[in-house]
Design an enzyme around this catalytic site. Structure first.
Site, PDB file in Angstrom:
ATOM      1  N   GLU A 210      10.693  37.375  17.891  1.00  0.00           N
ATOM      2  CA  GLU A 210      10.312  37.003  16.004  1.00  0.00           C
ATOM      3  C   GLU A 210       9.130  37.544  15.815  1.00  0.00           C
ATOM      4  O   GLU A 210       8.955  37.185  14.352  1.00  0.00           O
ATOM      5  CB  GLU A 210      10.449  35.640  16.069  1.00  0.00           C
ATOM      6  N   LYS A 340      19.387  25.469  10.924  1.00  0.00           N
ATOM      7  CA  LYS A 340      19.716  26.846  11.161  1.00  0.00           C
ATOM      8  C   LYS A 340      21.351  26.658  11.187  1.00  0.00           C
ATOM      9  O   LYS A 340      22.590  26.167  11.521  1.00  0.00           O
ATOM     10  CB  LYS A 340      19.519  27.509  12.540  1.00  0.00           C
TER      11      LYS A 340
END
EC number: 4.2.1.11
Length: 430
Positions: A210, A340
């Protein structure tokens, strides 16, 4: 969502593309009879909850080590498309329900949540293109004007990095900024300073999935100390201007009823006390997945310990699923949910889950996955739902920065109507 007289879906297709980890994922495309179209790319997680909707992979060792998605692509072309051609593109709920019904399973394992989600999102994008309005306005209407505070994952550990750090994410949140643009600048400056701090200590390493740095550290607390130093050396005030947040991702180091971190095993109560100690010593305002995803009793104790002081986010615990969220609400577990899209598999179900959280005074954090693409849907979703918070990685790697840049454009487009979540009481309540 805004409505318009009927415009029909003319064609649906899909293809196999690569995500930010070099693994295959789905790109879906929906074409309307007017020529308007939408394209959506589906993300994929590394640290996944056991109760997530099913991501369909080919399991063919001869292609991409079994990670191919050609079966899901065929499902879009051969099973989903015939079901939806001629359907009104503005009837999002009906479109999503048709795909759920065609799948027939409880977790979308037949068609694949990745196949279903790609078409779901591409349809919404096509509809917004037909109206010639941005996606956030199509989904959120006139109230879609709140820019989220970013939760910037600048130090990576756990499943997101090849290092010895147990906790998965150490984040900074520019809660004291006056705008998203200013907050993003603060975060970028701290990230640059953190690089210098790590270099001075001979800890500078590559970045994780990330975009955060991923050094080997002596303890989880050392990561927090590094963040405090980087914030202060960037001339910001920890806690007042820039707060800290963590994704513990404790399911990843939960073994035989114990939490194994910093080299030794600890009981659930010891771990709860440890997290409370960290909150007392550092300006932490949010902890995600503090307990294992099925450790409901200890999650309740964790909430009793910290729930009135900081935001406690359920990710693996809730997996963007309204049924699991309702259980948490009924039990008094956590006070926030991570959102999500691919955990539940359709846009409609995602919006319903956010609405449930809002009704029950749980905050929502819109989130990326570790395997991302250049798709910026979650930036629009965060503004559309007034969620007030977004997790989309560090200030590094273009698939992360793409979401931040999209939010910069949205803030500019909104002009004087743009509001920054912390300034209007949205986002973390602490």
């Amino acid at each position: 969502m805004l409505n318009k007289p009927e415009v029909l879906i003319e064609a649906i297709t899909a293809r196999e593309i690569l995500d930010s980890r070099g693994r295959p994922t789905i790109e879906a495309e929906v074409l309307l009879e007017t020529g308007a179209f939408g394209i959506a790319q589906v993300p994929s997680g590394a640290s996944t909850g056991s109760f997530e909707a099913h991501e369909l992979r080919d399991d063919d060792p001869a292609r991409y080590a079994g990670k191919g998605v050609l079966t899901a692509v065929r499902n879009v072309k051969e099973k989903i498309a015939p079901q939806l051609l001629g359907t009104n593109a503005f009837d999002q709920a009906s479109i999503d329900q048709k795909m759920i019904d065609r799948d027939g399973s409880s977790n979308k394992k037949e068609l694949g949540a990745n196949a279903i989600l790609g078409v779901s999102l591409a349809t919404a994008k096509a509809a917004s293109a037909e109206l010639d309005i941005p996606l956030y306005r199509y989904l959120g209407g006139p109230l879609a004007n709140v820019l989220p505070v970013p939760m910037m994952n600048v130090l990576n550990g756990g499943s997101h990095a090849d290092n010895n750090v147990d906790f998965q994410e150490f984040m900074i949140m520019p809660v004291g900024a006056d705008s998203f643009t200013e907050g993003l600048r603060w975060g970028a400056e701290v990230f640059a300073t953190l690089s210098k701090v790590l270099k001075e200590r001979k800890l500078l390493s590559g970045v994780g999935d990330e975009g955060g740095y991923a050094p080997n550290l002596a303890s989880n607390q050392e990561a927090l100390d590094l963040l405090i130093e980087a914030i202060e050396r960037s001339n910001y005030k920890p806690g007042e201007q820039i707060a800290l947040a963590m994704d513990v991702a404790s399911s990843e180091f939960y073994k035989d009823g114990q939490y194994v971190y910093d080299g030794s095993a600890h009981s659930p109560q010891e771990f709860i006390d440890y997290l409370a100690k960290l909150v007392s010593e550092y300006p932490i305002i949010s902890i995600e997945d503090g307990l294992q995803e099925e450790d409901w009793d200890n999650w309740k104790l964790h909430t009793q310990s910290l729930g009135s002081r900081i935001q406690l986010v359920g990710d693996d615990l809730f997996v963007t699923n309204p049924t699991r969220l309702q259980r948490g609400i009924d039990l008094g577990v956590a006070n926030s949910i991570l959102i999500k899209l691919n955990q539940i598999g359709t846009l409609t179900e995602t919006l319903e889950t956010i609405a449930l959280a809002t009704r029950c005074q749980y905050t929502s954090v819109i989130s990326h996955r570790s395997g991302e693409t250049e798709d910026t849907t979650i930036a629009d979703l965060a503004v559309a739902t007034r969620a007030g918070q977004i997790k989309t990685g560090s200030l590094c790697r273009s698939e992360r920065v793409a979401k931040y840049n999209r939010l910069l454009r949205i803030e500019e487009e909104l002009g004087d109507r743009a509001l920054y979540a912390p300034k209007v009481g949205l986002g973390p309540k602490f």
